[in-house]
Design a protein around this motif. Structure first.
Motif, PDB file in Angstrom:
ATOM      1  N   GLY A  92     -21.572 -36.173  21.346  1.00  0.00           N
ATOM      2  CA  GLY A  92     -20.551 -35.144  21.245  1.00  0.00           C
ATOM      3  C   GLY A  92     -21.138 -33.775  21.545  1.00  0.00           C
ATOM      4  O   GLY A  92     -22.230 -33.451  21.088  1.00  0.00           O
ATOM      5  N   ASN A 147     -15.821 -34.434  23.567  1.00  0.00           N
ATOM      6  CA  ASN A 147     -15.557 -33.104  23.038  1.00  0.00           C
ATOM      7  C   ASN A 147     -14.336 -33.184  22.138  1.00  0.00           C
ATOM      8  O   ASN A 147     -13.220 -33.351  22.609  1.00  0.00           O
ATOM      9  CB  ASN A 147     -15.304 -32.122  24.181  1.00  0.00           C
ATOM     10  CG  ASN A 147     -14.959 -30.728  23.686  1.00  0.00           C
ATOM     11  OD1 ASN A 147     -14.620 -30.533  22.516  1.00  0.00           O
ATOM     12  ND2 ASN A 147     -15.023 -29.766  24.570  1.00  0.00           N
ATOM     13  N   SER A 197     -16.952 -33.499  17.228  1.00  0.00           N
ATOM     14  CA  SER A 197     -17.488 -34.249  18.366  1.00  0.00           C
ATOM     15  C   SER A 197     -18.569 -35.250  17.971  1.00  0.00           C
ATOM     16  O   SER A 197     -18.605 -36.367  18.485  1.00  0.00           O
ATOM     17  CB  SER A 197     -18.034 -33.293  19.428  1.00  0.00           C
ATOM     18  OG  SER A 197     -16.999 -32.493  19.932  1.00  0.00           O
TER      19      SER A 197
END
Length: 141
Positions: free
Chosen positions: A55, A87, A92
Protein backbone atom coordinates in the motif's frame (compact mmCIF):
# COMPACT_ATOMS: atom_id res chain seq x y z
CA UNK A 1 -12.63 -26.68 3.35
CA UNK A 2 -11.67 -23.18 4.44
CA UNK A 3 -8.18 -21.91 3.75
CA UNK A 4 -6.35 -20.66 6.82
CA UNK A 5 -4.73 -17.24 6.71
CA UNK A 6 -1.86 -16.56 9.10
CA UNK A 7 0.39 -13.55 9.57
CA UNK A 8 3.76 -15.27 9.99
CA UNK A 9 5.85 -12.18 10.82
CA UNK A 10 5.54 -8.41 10.83
CA UNK A 11 8.17 -5.69 10.94
CA UNK A 12 8.19 -1.93 10.57
CA UNK A 13 10.67 0.87 10.33
CA UNK A 14 10.97 3.34 13.22
CA UNK A 15 9.41 6.78 13.16
CA UNK A 16 12.14 9.24 12.33
CA UNK A 17 12.75 12.57 13.97
CA UNK A 18 12.09 15.82 12.16
CA UNK A 19 14.82 16.18 9.54
CA UNK A 20 16.61 13.10 10.92
CA UNK A 21 18.49 10.21 9.34
CA UNK A 22 15.45 8.76 7.56
CA UNK A 23 14.59 11.93 5.63
CA UNK A 24 16.49 10.93 2.48
CA UNK A 25 15.07 7.40 2.29
CA UNK A 26 12.20 6.81 -0.15
CA UNK A 27 9.05 4.91 0.73
CA UNK A 28 10.45 2.09 -1.42
CA UNK A 29 13.69 2.00 0.60
CA UNK A 30 11.76 1.91 3.88
CA UNK A 31 9.41 -0.84 2.66
CA UNK A 32 12.36 -2.89 1.44
CA UNK A 33 14.00 -2.84 4.89
CA UNK A 34 10.76 -3.82 6.65
CA UNK A 35 9.94 -6.54 4.10
CA UNK A 36 13.40 -8.13 4.31
CA UNK A 37 13.17 -8.11 8.10
CA UNK A 38 9.69 -9.68 8.05
CA UNK A 39 10.78 -12.43 5.65
CA UNK A 40 13.80 -13.16 7.85
CA UNK A 41 11.76 -13.14 11.07
CA UNK A 42 9.23 -15.55 9.57
CA UNK A 43 11.95 -17.76 8.06
CA UNK A 44 10.26 -17.33 4.68
CA UNK A 45 12.52 -17.64 1.65
CA UNK A 46 11.75 -14.97 -0.97
CA UNK A 47 11.41 -17.75 -3.57
CA UNK A 48 8.30 -18.99 -1.72
CA UNK A 49 6.42 -15.70 -2.16
CA UNK A 50 3.55 -16.00 -4.68
CA UNK A 51 2.45 -12.36 -4.67
CA UNK A 52 3.61 -8.96 -3.39
CA UNK A 53 1.05 -6.33 -2.35
CA UNK A 54 2.18 -2.95 -0.98
CA UNK A 55 0.00 0.00 0.00
CA UNK A 56 1.23 3.48 -0.92
CA UNK A 57 -0.74 6.72 -1.12
CA UNK A 58 1.59 9.63 -1.75
CA UNK A 59 3.59 8.31 -4.73
CA UNK A 60 6.39 10.42 -3.29
CA UNK A 61 9.37 9.11 -5.28
CA UNK A 62 10.04 8.32 -8.92
CA UNK A 63 9.70 4.58 -8.33
CA UNK A 64 6.64 4.76 -6.03
CA UNK A 65 4.03 3.91 -8.70
CA UNK A 66 5.75 0.51 -8.90
CA UNK A 67 6.64 0.21 -5.22
CA UNK A 68 5.32 -3.35 -4.88
CA UNK A 69 7.40 -4.54 -7.83
CA UNK A 70 10.55 -2.80 -6.56
CA UNK A 71 10.15 -4.11 -3.02
CA UNK A 72 9.62 -7.66 -4.24
CA UNK A 73 12.62 -7.61 -6.54
CA UNK A 74 14.87 -5.97 -3.93
CA UNK A 75 13.88 -8.70 -1.46
CA UNK A 76 14.76 -11.48 -3.90
CA UNK A 77 11.23 -12.43 -4.92
CA UNK A 78 11.42 -14.03 -8.40
CA UNK A 79 10.69 -11.79 -11.41
CA UNK A 80 7.55 -13.69 -12.58
CA UNK A 81 5.78 -13.15 -9.22
CA UNK A 82 2.98 -10.59 -9.61
CA UNK A 83 3.06 -7.33 -7.66
CA UNK A 84 0.19 -4.98 -6.82
CA UNK A 85 0.38 -1.45 -5.43
CA UNK A 86 -2.82 -0.34 -3.67
CA UNK A 87 -4.02 3.09 -2.57
CA UNK A 88 -6.75 3.29 0.04
CA UNK A 89 -5.65 6.55 1.62
CA UNK A 90 -4.93 5.99 5.32
CA UNK A 91 -5.79 2.30 5.05
CA UNK A 92 -3.46 1.24 2.23
CA UNK A 93 -1.24 -0.99 4.38
CA UNK A 94 -4.30 -2.70 5.87
CA UNK A 95 -5.81 -3.03 2.39
CA UNK A 96 -2.69 -4.89 1.27
CA UNK A 97 -3.32 -7.45 4.03
CA UNK A 98 -6.98 -7.77 3.02
CA UNK A 99 -5.99 -8.33 -0.62
CA UNK A 100 -3.34 -10.84 0.41
CA UNK A 101 -5.82 -12.77 2.58
CA UNK A 102 -8.30 -12.81 -0.31
CA UNK A 103 -5.66 -14.27 -2.63
CA UNK A 104 -4.93 -17.00 -0.07
CA UNK A 105 -8.62 -17.76 0.54
CA UNK A 106 -9.23 -17.96 -3.20
CA UNK A 107 -6.20 -20.26 -3.51
CA UNK A 108 -4.53 -17.88 -5.93
CA UNK A 109 -1.52 -17.66 -3.60
CA UNK A 110 -0.08 -19.50 -0.62
CA UNK A 111 2.44 -16.88 0.55
CA UNK A 112 1.85 -13.16 0.07
CA UNK A 113 4.26 -10.40 1.09
CA UNK A 114 2.10 -7.46 2.24
CA UNK A 115 2.92 -4.01 3.57
CA UNK A 116 2.49 -0.30 3.40
CA UNK A 117 4.96 2.57 3.17
CA UNK A 118 5.13 6.35 2.91
CA UNK A 119 7.80 9.03 3.06
CA UNK A 120 6.12 12.30 3.95
CA UNK A 121 9.37 14.23 3.51
CA UNK A 122 9.34 13.33 -0.18
CA UNK A 123 5.75 14.30 -0.97
CA UNK A 124 5.15 16.09 -4.25
CA UNK A 125 3.20 19.04 -2.91
CA UNK A 126 6.04 21.48 -2.36
CA UNK A 127 9.47 19.92 -2.09
CA UNK A 128 11.37 20.54 1.14
CA UNK A 129 8.69 22.79 2.66
CA UNK A 130 9.04 20.95 5.99
CA UNK A 131 12.38 22.66 6.48
CA UNK A 132 11.12 26.12 5.56
CA UNK A 133 11.87 28.82 2.99
CA UNK A 134 13.20 32.30 3.51
CA UNK A 135 10.62 35.05 3.43
CA UNK A 136 10.34 36.53 -0.06
CA UNK A 137 11.95 33.58 -1.89
CA UNK A 138 9.82 32.04 -4.67
CA UNK A 139 8.67 28.50 -3.93
CA UNK A 140 9.46 25.87 -6.55
CA UNK A 141 6.48 23.58 -7.01
Amino acid sequence: FLAGVFIVAAKRTPFGTYGGVLKDHSATDLAEHAAKAALAAGAVAPELVNSVIIGNVMQSSADAPYIARHVGLRCGVPIPVPALTVNRLCGSGFQSIINGAQEICLRESEVVLCGGSESIKQTKTIRNIRFGYKFGVDLKV
